[in-house]
Design a protein around this motif. Structure first.
Motif, PDB file in Angstrom:
ATOM      1  N   LYS A  47      45.898  44.995  20.766  1.00 11.23           N
ATOM      2  CA  LYS A  47      45.294  45.496  22.004  1.00 11.23           C
ATOM      3  C   LYS A  47      45.481  44.478  23.125  1.00 11.23           C
ATOM      4  O   LYS A  47      45.580  43.282  22.894  1.00 11.23           O
ATOM      5  N   LEU A  48      45.484  44.974  24.354  1.00  7.28           N
ATOM      6  CA  LEU A  48      45.614  44.128  25.529  1.00  7.28           C
ATOM      7  C   LEU A  48      44.421  43.182  25.622  1.00  7.28           C
ATOM      8  O   LEU A  48      43.274  43.598  25.475  1.00  7.28           O
ATOM      9  N   PHE A  49      44.704  41.898  25.858  1.00  4.36           N
ATOM     10  CA  PHE A  49      43.654  40.890  25.965  1.00  4.36           C
ATOM     11  C   PHE A  49      43.284  40.754  27.437  1.00  4.36           C
ATOM     12  O   PHE A  49      43.759  39.888  28.155  1.00  4.36           O
ATOM     13  N   LYS A  50      42.400  41.639  27.917  1.00  2.00           N
ATOM     14  CA  LYS A  50      42.068  41.738  29.340  1.00  2.00           C
ATOM     15  C   LYS A  50      41.448  40.462  29.894  1.00  2.00           C
ATOM     16  O   LYS A  50      41.711  40.079  31.028  1.00  2.00           O
ATOM     17  N   ARG A  51      40.626  39.800  29.100  1.00  4.13           N
ATOM     18  CA  ARG A  51      39.970  38.587  29.605  1.00  4.13           C
ATOM     19  C   ARG A  51      40.985  37.516  29.970  1.00  4.13           C
ATOM     20  O   ARG A  51      40.801  36.784  30.931  1.00  4.13           O
ATOM     21  N   ARG A  52      42.066  37.404  29.223  1.00  6.97           N
ATOM     22  CA  ARG A  52      43.090  36.402  29.551  1.00  6.97           C
ATOM     23  C   ARG A  52      43.841  36.767  30.821  1.00  6.97           C
ATOM     24  O   ARG A  52      44.241  35.896  31.575  1.00  6.97           O
ATOM     25  N   LEU A  53      44.048  38.055  31.059  1.00  2.00           N
ATOM     26  CA  LEU A  53      44.693  38.470  32.305  1.00  2.00           C
ATOM     27  C   LEU A  53      43.809  38.154  33.500  1.00  2.00           C
ATOM     28  O   LEU A  53      44.287  37.707  34.546  1.00  2.00           O
ATOM     29  N   LYS A  54      42.520  38.384  33.355  1.00  2.00           N
ATOM     30  CA  LYS A  54      41.595  38.178  34.461  1.00  2.00           C
ATOM     31  C   LYS A  54      41.491  36.710  34.867  1.00  2.00           C
ATOM     32  O   LYS A  54      41.249  36.412  36.037  1.00  2.00           O
ATOM     33  N   THR A  55      41.680  35.790  33.939  1.00  2.00           N
ATOM     34  CA  THR A  55      41.541  34.371  34.270  1.00  2.00           C
ATOM     35  C   THR A  55      42.582  33.923  35.285  1.00  2.00           C
ATOM     36  O   THR A  55      42.371  32.933  35.975  1.00  2.00           O
ATOM     37  N   HIS A  56      43.698  34.643  35.436  1.00  2.00           N
ATOM     38  CA  HIS A  56      44.696  34.298  36.446  1.00  2.00           C
ATOM     39  C   HIS A  56      44.148  34.527  37.856  1.00  2.00           C
ATOM     40  O   HIS A  56      44.632  33.933  38.810  1.00  2.00           O
ATOM     41  N   TYR A  57      43.178  35.405  37.995  1.00  2.00           N
ATOM     42  CA  TYR A  57      42.741  35.845  39.313  1.00  2.00           C
ATOM     43  C   TYR A  57      41.296  35.508  39.655  1.00  2.00           C
ATOM     44  O   TYR A  57      40.954  35.420  40.815  1.00  2.00           O
ATOM     45  N   TRP A  58      40.446  35.371  38.662  1.00  2.00           N
ATOM     46  CA  TRP A  58      39.029  35.134  38.926  1.00  2.00           C
ATOM     47  C   TRP A  58      38.589  33.825  38.314  1.00  2.00           C
ATOM     48  O   TRP A  58      38.907  33.521  37.168  1.00  2.00           O
ATOM     49  N   GLU A  59      37.829  33.101  39.092  1.00  2.00           N
ATOM     50  CA  GLU A  59      37.225  31.880  38.590  1.00  2.00           C
ATOM     51  C   GLU A  59      36.075  32.271  37.661  1.00  2.00           C
ATOM     52  O   GLU A  59      35.389  33.249  37.919  1.00  2.00           O
ATOM     53  N   PRO A  60      35.877  31.504  36.610  1.00  2.49           N
ATOM     54  CA  PRO A  60      34.734  31.817  35.744  1.00  2.49           C
ATOM     55  C   PRO A  60      33.427  31.684  36.540  1.00  2.49           C
ATOM     56  O   PRO A  60      33.302  30.827  37.398  1.00  2.49           O
ATOM     57  N   HIS A  61      32.515  32.563  36.277  1.00  2.00           N
ATOM     58  CA  HIS A  61      31.230  32.507  36.958  1.00  2.00           C
ATOM     59  C   HIS A  61      30.114  32.495  35.925  1.00  2.00           C
ATOM     60  O   HIS A  61      30.305  32.904  34.795  1.00  2.00           O
ATOM     61  N   THR A  62      28.995  32.012  36.354  1.00  2.00           N
ATOM     62  CA  THR A  62      27.862  31.947  35.427  1.00  2.00           C
ATOM     63  C   THR A  62      27.157  33.292  35.404  1.00  2.00           C
ATOM     64  O   THR A  62      27.255  34.081  36.331  1.00  2.00           O
ATOM     65  N   SER A  63      26.458  33.537  34.345  1.00  2.00           N
ATOM     66  CA  SER A  63      25.728  34.795  34.216  1.00  2.00           C
ATOM     67  C   SER A  63      24.247  34.605  34.539  1.00  2.00           C
ATOM     68  O   SER A  63      23.412  35.375  34.117  1.00  2.00           O
ATOM     69  N   GLU A  64      23.952  33.521  35.287  1.00  2.00           N
ATOM     70  CA  GLU A  64      22.560  33.273  35.645  1.00  2.00           C
ATOM     71  C   GLU A  64      22.069  34.333  36.624  1.00  2.00           C
ATOM     72  O   GLU A  64      22.763  34.688  37.578  1.00  2.00           O
ATOM     73  N   VAL A  65      20.890  34.815  36.383  1.00  2.00           N
ATOM     74  CA  VAL A  65      20.276  35.827  37.243  1.00  2.00           C
ATOM     75  C   VAL A  65      19.258  35.105  38.126  1.00  2.00           C
ATOM     76  O   VAL A  65      18.372  34.432  37.611  1.00  2.00           O
ATOM     77  N   PRO A  66      19.386  35.241  39.461  1.00  2.00           N
ATOM     78  CA  PRO A  66      18.394  34.584  40.314  1.00  2.00           C
ATOM     79  C   PRO A  66      17.008  35.183  40.097  1.00  2.00           C
ATOM     80  O   PRO A  66      16.866  36.400  39.928  1.00  2.00           O
ATOM     81  N   THR A  67      16.010  34.341  40.097  1.00  2.00           N
ATOM     82  CA  THR A  67      14.645  34.810  39.841  1.00  2.00           C
ATOM     83  C   THR A  67      13.962  35.308  41.098  1.00  2.00           C
ATOM     84  O   THR A  67      12.981  36.034  41.022  1.00  2.00           O
ATOM     85  N   GLY A  68      14.432  34.901  42.278  1.00  2.00           N
ATOM     86  CA  GLY A  68      13.811  35.328  43.515  1.00  2.00           C
ATOM     87  C   GLY A  68      12.612  34.488  43.910  1.00  2.00           C
ATOM     88  O   GLY A  68      11.961  34.723  44.901  1.00  2.00           O
ATOM     89  N   HIS A  69      12.291  33.476  43.092  1.00  2.00           N
ATOM     90  CA  HIS A  69      11.165  32.588  43.394  1.00  2.00           C
ATOM     91  C   HIS A  69      11.720  31.261  43.874  1.00  2.00           C
ATOM     92  O   HIS A  69      12.637  30.722  43.320  1.00  2.00           O
ATOM     93  N   ALA A  70      11.106  30.720  44.911  1.00  2.00           N
ATOM     94  CA  ALA A  70      11.543  29.427  45.457  1.00  2.00           C
ATOM     95  C   ALA A  70      10.756  28.306  44.890  1.00  2.00           C
ATOM     96  O   ALA A  70       9.720  28.395  44.376  1.00  2.00           O
TER      97      ALA A  70
END
Length: 70
Positions: A47-70
Motif C-alpha cells: 500500500k502507498l505510504f502516505k505519511r512518507r509522502l507528506k513529510t516532503h511538504y509538511w513540517e511535523p506538528h505537535t498534537s497539543e490542544v490549547p486549553t484556552g486558559h492563560a
C-alpha cells in the motif's frame, strides 16, 4: 497540489504530459503544480505510504490542544 508519478521502466513522460492528462479529466484547481517522478514509498503490504509522502511538504506538528486558559 502535487503529483507523485512512478512511470513504467523506459516510459518517456514529462511534467506537462501529466498536467495535460489531469486537466482533461478533473477540475482546473486539481491540476498539480508540482510533478515528482520517483519511486513511490510503499508499506510492506504494497500500500502507498502516505505519511512518507507528506513529510516532503509538511513540517511535523505537535498534537497539543490549547486549553484556552492563560
Amino acid at each position: 497540489m502535487a503529483a507523485h508519478v512512478e512511470p513504467d521502466p523506459g516510459a518517456t513522460l514529462a511534467d506537462d504530459d501529466v498536467r495535460a492528462h489531469v486537466a482533461r479529466r478533473l477540475a482546473r484547481y486539481k491540476v498539480p503544480k508540482v510533478v515528482v517522478f520517483e519511486d513511490v514509498p510503499r508499506e510492506d503490504t504494497g500500500k502507498l505510504f502516505k505519511r512518507r509522502l507528506k513529510t516532503h511538504y509538511w513540517e511535523p506538528h505537535t498534537s497539543e490542544v490549547p486549553t484556552g486558559h492563560a
